[in-house]
Design an enzyme around this catalytic site. Structure first.
Site, PDB file in Angstrom:
ATOM      1  N   CYS A 132      74.311  19.110  16.122  1.00  0.00           N
ATOM      2  CA  CYS A 132      74.626  18.257  16.937  1.00  0.00           C
ATOM      3  C   CYS A 132      76.142  18.364  17.174  1.00  0.00           C
ATOM      4  CB  CYS A 132      74.421  16.591  16.818  1.00  0.00           C
ATOM      5  SG  CYS A 132      74.452  15.463  17.892  1.00  0.00           S
ATOM      6  N   HIS A 151      68.591  16.834  15.012  1.00  0.00           N
ATOM      7  CA  HIS A 151      69.101  16.491  13.636  1.00  0.00           C
ATOM      8  C   HIS A 151      67.885  16.681  12.640  1.00  0.00           C
ATOM      9  CE1 HIS A 151      72.940  14.209  14.196  1.00  0.00           C
ATOM     10  NE2 HIS A 151      72.452  14.079  15.151  1.00  0.00           N
ATOM     11  N   GLU A 155      67.704  16.928   9.597  1.00  0.00           N
ATOM     12  CA  GLU A 155      67.795  16.287   8.238  1.00  0.00           C
ATOM     13  C   GLU A 155      67.155  14.783   8.624  1.00  0.00           C
ATOM     14  OE1 GLU A 155      70.452  16.797  10.404  1.00  0.00           O
ATOM     15  OE2 GLU A 155      71.755  15.092  10.625  1.00  0.00           O
ATOM     16  N   SER A 168      78.251  -1.245 -18.301  1.00  0.00           N
ATOM     17  CA  SER A 168      77.874  -2.451 -17.455  1.00  0.00           C
ATOM     18  C   SER A 168      76.475  -2.870 -17.825  1.00  0.00           C
ATOM     19  CB  SER A 168      78.155  -2.204 -16.183  1.00  0.00           C
ATOM     20  OG  SER A 168      77.129  -1.387 -15.409  1.00  0.00           O
ATOM     21  N   GLY A 169      75.653  -1.762 -18.194  1.00  0.00           N
ATOM     22  CA  GLY A 169      74.371  -2.426 -18.430  1.00  0.00           C
ATOM     23  C   GLY A 169      73.475  -1.928 -16.999  1.00  0.00           C
ATOM     24  N   VAL A 183      72.596   1.271 -14.327  1.00  0.00           N
ATOM     25  CA  VAL A 183      72.023   2.635 -14.453  1.00  0.00           C
ATOM     26  C   VAL A 183      73.015   3.739 -14.660  1.00  0.00           C
ATOM     27  CG1 VAL A 183      70.494   4.282 -13.293  1.00  0.00           C
ATOM     28  CG2 VAL A 183      69.952   2.103 -12.623  1.00  0.00           C
ATOM     29  N   ASP A 184      74.141   3.670 -13.861  1.00  0.00           N
ATOM     30  CA  ASP A 184      74.976   4.812 -13.916  1.00  0.00           C
ATOM     31  C   ASP A 184      75.739   4.896 -15.233  1.00  0.00           C
ATOM     32  OD1 ASP A 184      74.177   4.673 -11.116  1.00  0.00           O
ATOM     33  OD2 ASP A 184      76.247   4.004 -10.492  1.00  0.00           O
ATOM     34  N   SER A 185      76.444   3.570 -15.703  1.00  0.00           N
ATOM     35  CA  SER A 185      76.969   3.786 -17.144  1.00  0.00           C
ATOM     36  C   SER A 185      75.989   4.030 -18.283  1.00  0.00           C
ATOM     37  CB  SER A 185      77.692   2.658 -17.023  1.00  0.00           C
ATOM     38  OG  SER A 185      77.251   1.164 -17.303  1.00  0.00           O
TER      39      SER A 185
END
Ligand code: XMP
Length: 572
Positions: free
Chosen positions: A88, A207, A209, A261-262, A264-266
């Site tokens: 684009c 596009h 994607e 923190s509890g 997912v990430d940490s």
């Protein structure tokens, strides 16, 4: 490992390009489209670092190339010799920069548009022919994606194919740049796919994607594998191996502290540290603020211990948080007090651990938290809510000392979940919905009390448990068939909110005067925008009855039907 660089000119779908390329098994990195590329070429292209740069994708943009606001890439991309794919605005940018012409359309074009793609005939010879045939293979419906990924699919060298592409543009090419040829034309009559006769340069006006772009994934794959010659190397198993190899060298025998923190990430970051380092050097600290979901502390602690945590410091500080929140009703005041107290307690408890200055601080920062793109080149997001868990004196000091490690900083959220599964983190945590740092305090409107936390925790647990038990409708909103998914897994985020009002009801012959609860459930890709989840009414009615029958303090249940914008996901 092979890498594709994506220049972000501010399109809303730039992130999606990155995700699609990674899902194809190739590492993709997004950088602001107007950033200087000094040092990037030829160092990365020669594979001098850990990644070998194989090609560049130029993203879309809300701007126009002929205005001063139109972001301009470093001209080195045109001198690098690397394959380029303009999408684009990216195509318009290449056209404008290389001597063609771009002008506004009389009316913006949006949505599905037919594109006729012409395959080069046998007699049609030009230097870039081989790469062109590899790219155009994307538009031949007879060629499966697997063959394109294998990298040797070639377009049949004659005829035309029509695909329904997905467009969103207000400008068009009115003259191609010298050396370019048009191979795709939209049924509305403008250039939709072009390629250069000599260089490995391609451009599409649509596009690829976008989910609704027919053969879109194939177009990206044809560029990445067929034109750039990438090999697949990006997987979560590979990522774990890389971290296992690099992290011990970086950290040595020094201790590493991670604040959990509890979420997912940490938790996944903790699992990664525990697999890459000696468990004796990994210190995990978790503050139980009393504002967590039901059983959260127990589930997180059990999971981390199973993963081999030896130093798990759980700080019980419910009383401190509740007394600091006493009498506060205004959302930003509550957020500020919680944020400040978090930092005070963290500093106190960390110094109590007596870890040496040489200690590293690990953080569960994700790729999307870090990149300067996504918000659009040059645009700044305004403060809507202060997120307490961004920055602290401890983080600042460790950053200054060069002692921060962010082992998830190349990952998207869904990749973190995949990584969690590879590392054996409990499914309960891996599939968990996001939870705000200030916890239940921003879901109890008005003053936060221990009693209200208890009521909300129970109601929320019933809601979530029911969503996990209940199957999602077999047909999703886009008409695709889904099997075996629970309502919980279909929903981006669901929770209960306790309102500061009571209403009259009846139980047996008695008048009741109970609290009003609101249920919230949203569909979203990243939390930036959100749609209300269109529940089957039967589920809502049954869940409401279950809540009012179980929790006597709640007299009435409502469902929040506001999307974001204009509402935010959390109520405060
Ligand atoms: P809003 O309410 O702004 O939320 O639409 C968007 C997403 O962010 C989460 N959220 C937070 N996350 N600290 C966090 O880590 C916070 O202070 C915070 N406030 C909101 C929210 O749950 C949603 O997923």
């Amino acid at each position: 490992m092979d890498k594709i660089l994506i220049l972000d000119f501010g399109s809303q779908t730039t992130q999606l390009i990155g995700r699609r390329v990674r899902d194809l098994g190739v590492y993709a990195e997004i950088i602001p489209g107007d950033r200087s590329l000094e040092g990037v070429f030829p160092a990365e292209a020669s594979g001098a670092g850990t990644h070998r740069l194989r090609g560049v994708i130029l993203s879309g943009s809300p701007e126009s190339v002929y205005t001063p606001q139109g972001p301009v890439p470093d001209r080195r991309i045109y001198e690098s010799g690397l394959p380029l794919l303009g999408i684009c605005y990216g195509l318009q940018r290449m056209t404008h920069d290389l001597g063609g012409c771009v002008e506004p359309l009389p009316e913006r074009e949006y949505g599905g548009v037919g594109v006729r793609v012409r395959m080069p005939g046998k007699a049609d010879c030009f230097p870039n022919r081989e790469a062109a045939l590899r790219f155009l293979a994307a538009f031949d419906p007879a060629i499966p994606l697997a063959d394109i990924i294998a990298g040797n699919a070639l377009a049949e060298d004659s005829g035309e194919r029509t695909v329904t592409a997905w467009m969103s543009h207000g400008d068009t090419l009115t003259r191609l740049a010298p050396g370019f040829r048009e191979y795709g034309t939209s049924l509305t009559g403008f250039p939709a796919a072009v390629l250069h006769e000599e260089r490995p340069w391609f451009g599409v006006q649509f596009h690829p994607e976008a989910t609704h772009c027919e053969r879109g994934n194939e177009a990206l794959a044809a560029f990445v594998f067929g034109v750039c010659g990438c090999t697949r190397g990006w997987s979560m198993e590979q990522y774990v191996e890389e971290i296992r190899a690099s992290l011990p060298a970086r950290v040595g025998d020094n201790p590493v502290l991670l604040l959990i923190s509890g979420g997912v990430d940490s938790t996944v970051a903790a699992a990664l540290l525990l697999t890459a380092l000696k468990s004796a050097q990994v210190h995990l600290m978790y503050l139980d603020t009393g504002l967590m979901r039901k059983d959260e502390t127990r589930i997180v602690a059990a999971s981390l211990e199973r993963l081999g945590a030896r130093h798990l410091h759980i700080v019980r500080c419910e009383e401190e948080f509740l007394s600091a929140l006493k009498g506060l009703t205004e959302p930003e005041a509550k957020r500020t007090v919680i944020g400040d107290l978090f930092i005070t307690i963290q500093e106190r408890e960390v110094s109590r651990l007596g870890l040496p200055d040489s200690c590293f601080l690990a953080q569960g920062t994700l790729y999307t938290d870090l990149i300067e793109s996504g918000k659009g080149v040059g645009k700044k997001a305004r403060l809507i809510k202060s997120h307490h868990n961004v920055g602290s004196p401890l983080v600042d000091a460790k950053r200054r000392a060069g002692r921060i490690i962010e082992p998830l900083d190349r990952l998207y959220k869904d990749e973190v979940r995949r990584l969690g599964r590879v590392l054996g983190v409990d499914e309960e945590i891996v599939r968990r919905h996001p939870f705000p740092g200030p916890g239940l305090a921003v879901r109890i409107l008005g003053e936060v009390t221990k009693e209200k936390c208890g009521i909300l925790r129970e109601a929320d647990a019933i809601f979530i448990e029911e969503l996990k038990k209940r199957a999602a409708p077999a047909i999703d909103r886009e008409g695709a068939y889904k099997q075996g998914s629970s309502l919980y897994d279909e929903i981006w985020q669901a929770f209960a909110v306790l309102l500061p009002i009571r209403s009259v009801g009846v139980a047996g012959d008695l008048r009741t005067y109970g609290w009003v609860l609101s249920l919230r459930a949203v569909a979203s890709a990243d939390g930036m925008t959100a749609d209300v989840y269109p529940f089957p009414l039967k589920d809502l009615l049954e869940i409401s009855t279950l809540i009012t029958n179980t929790i006597k303090e709640i007299g009435r249940v409502t469902y929040d039907i506001s999307s974001k914008p204009p509402a935010t996901i959390e109520w405060e």
